[in-house]
Design an enzyme around this catalytic site. Sequence first.
Site, PDB file in Angstrom:
ATOM      1  N   ARG A 247       0.885  -1.129  -0.209  1.00  0.00           N
ATOM      2  CA  ARG A 247       0.153   0.107  -0.507  1.00  0.00           C
ATOM      3  C   ARG A 247       0.618   1.288   0.135  1.00  0.00           C
ATOM      4  O   ARG A 247       0.635   2.569  -0.001  1.00  0.00           O
ATOM      5  CB  ARG A 247      -1.190   0.054   1.421  1.00  0.00           C
ATOM      6  CG  ARG A 247      -1.961  -0.922   0.786  1.00  0.00           C
ATOM      7  CD  ARG A 247      -2.849  -1.392   2.081  1.00  0.00           C
ATOM      8  NE  ARG A 247      -2.916  -2.908   2.851  1.00  0.00           N
ATOM      9  CZ  ARG A 247      -2.970  -2.157   3.986  1.00  0.00           C
ATOM     10  NH1 ARG A 247      -3.242  -1.451   4.629  1.00  0.00           N
ATOM     11  NH2 ARG A 247      -2.930  -3.678   4.682  1.00  0.00           N
TER      12      ARG A 247
ATOM     13  N   GLU B 167       1.220  -5.107  12.854  1.00  0.00           N
ATOM     14  CA  GLU B 167       0.266  -5.609  13.747  1.00  0.00           C
ATOM     15  C   GLU B 167      -0.473  -6.821  13.809  1.00  0.00           C
ATOM     16  O   GLU B 167      -0.422  -7.359  14.948  1.00  0.00           O
ATOM     17  CB  GLU B 167      -0.772  -4.974  13.697  1.00  0.00           C
ATOM     18  CG  GLU B 167      -2.024  -4.882  14.546  1.00  0.00           C
ATOM     19  CD  GLU B 167      -3.288  -3.701  14.303  1.00  0.00           C
ATOM     20  OE1 GLU B 167      -2.891  -3.216  13.027  1.00  0.00           O
ATOM     21  OE2 GLU B 167      -3.902  -3.974  15.405  1.00  0.00           O
TER      22      GLU B 167
HETATM   23  O1  LIG Z   1       2.834   0.300  11.708  1.00  0.00           O
HETATM   24  P1  LIG Z   1       2.794  -1.619  11.480  1.00  0.00           P
HETATM   25  O2  LIG Z   1       1.871  -2.298  12.960  1.00  0.00           O
HETATM   26  O3  LIG Z   1       3.866  -1.577  10.718  1.00  0.00           O
HETATM   27  O4  LIG Z   1       2.087  -1.645  10.316  1.00  0.00           O
HETATM   28  C1  LIG Z   1       1.708  -1.038   8.547  1.00  0.00           C
HETATM   29  C2  LIG Z   1       1.894  -1.196   7.939  1.00  0.00           C
HETATM   30  O5  LIG Z   1       1.259  -2.262   8.076  1.00  0.00           O
HETATM   31  C3  LIG Z   1       0.080  -2.497   6.394  1.00  0.00           C
HETATM   32  O6  LIG Z   1       0.965  -2.940   5.488  1.00  0.00           O
HETATM   33  P2  LIG Z   1       0.746  -4.891   4.951  1.00  0.00           P
HETATM   34  O7  LIG Z   1       2.302  -5.664   5.566  1.00  0.00           O
HETATM   35  O8  LIG Z   1      -0.533  -5.561   5.663  1.00  0.00           O
HETATM   36  O9  LIG Z   1       1.137  -5.805   4.208  1.00  0.00           O
HETATM   37  P3  LIG Z   1       0.829  -4.663   2.462  1.00  0.00           P
HETATM   38  O10 LIG Z   1       0.583  -3.432   2.301  1.00  0.00           O
HETATM   39  O11 LIG Z   1       0.858  -5.677   1.355  1.00  0.00           O
HETATM   40  O12 LIG Z   1      -0.787  -5.038   2.966  1.00  0.00           O
HETATM   41  C4  LIG Z   1      -0.002  -1.042   6.398  1.00  0.00           C
HETATM   42  O13 LIG Z   1       0.412  -0.703   4.618  1.00  0.00           O
HETATM   43  C5  LIG Z   1       1.570  -0.550   6.363  1.00  0.00           C
HETATM   44  O14 LIG Z   1       2.680  -1.115   6.215  1.00  0.00           O
HETATM   45  N1  LIG Z   2      -5.393  -1.891  11.711  1.00  0.00           N
HETATM   46  C1  LIG Z   2      -4.940  -1.789  10.368  1.00  0.00           C
HETATM   47  N2  LIG Z   2      -6.166  -1.590   9.046  1.00  0.00           N
HETATM   48  C2  LIG Z   2      -5.436  -1.280   8.051  1.00  0.00           C
HETATM   49  N3  LIG Z   2      -4.182  -1.627   7.652  1.00  0.00           N
HETATM   50  C3  LIG Z   2      -2.725  -2.212   8.711  1.00  0.00           C
HETATM   51  N4  LIG Z   2      -1.786  -2.328   8.343  1.00  0.00           N
HETATM   52  C4  LIG Z   2      -1.391  -2.764  10.187  1.00  0.00           C
HETATM   53  N5  LIG Z   2      -2.983  -2.578  10.776  1.00  0.00           N
HETATM   54  C5  LIG Z   2      -3.534  -1.739  10.015  1.00  0.00           C
END
Ligand SMILES: O=P(O)(O)OC[C@H]1O[C@H](OP(=O)(O)OP(=O)(O)O)[C@H](O)[C@@H]1O
Ligand SMILES: Nc1ncnc2[nH]cnc12
Length: 170
Positions: free
Chosen positions: A58, A95
Amino acid sequence: MNFEHYIAAVENFPEEGVTFRDITPLMADGPAFRAAISEISEFARQKEVDIIVGPEARGFIVGCPVAFDLEVGFVPARKKGKLPRETATIDYGLEYGKSTLQIHKDAIKPGQRVLIVDDLLATGGTIKATIDLVESFGAEVVGAAFLIELEEFAAREKISEYEVFTLLKY
Ligand SMILES: O=P(O)(O)OC[C@H]1O[C@H](OP(=O)(O)OP(=O)(O)O)[C@H](O)[C@@H]1O
Ligand SMILES: Nc1ncnc2[nH]cnc12
């Protein structure tokens, strides 16, 4: 603009107890998406950045239009095994779960001013890992920008020495 209107809350996704903040309705609305990106671009312009780094996946969606707006380069921080050439690598927790990010070794030069852009700040695991990875190149992280911040995790405490911009807080 009321950006909150364009963020969907999905309970218990991807696992029990997590409220997932889904940005796809914002992305699907042209004027709202453009307005959200413009707010981050305005912040980025003040920082005189050389390149934008965005973590997969993302971070690409939000970071690329900001880079386009500023006419600076975009460097992807990709999940393990996706980049074809020599990489620098870092492991981290988020998370829900654990992951690894990689950046091509020739993608960032020492001294470059880097802004990290992602959709959401939760525990801060991803941003901290991305900062450490960028700094391992000898580059300067001039800030981090997000659409959404989940304040319950107090991630700003982990990265208190960096300027953080967020459009929406929950
Ligand atoms: O602050 P944090 O606890 O690290 O969480 C935030 C991250 O989690 C999600 O990515 P994810 O790793 O789920 O990957 P994606 O973008 O491929 O969905 C989001 O896009 C952030 O990069
Ligand atoms: N609660 C949440 N919603 C969407 N993206 C996330 N990445 C980590 N935590 C998330």
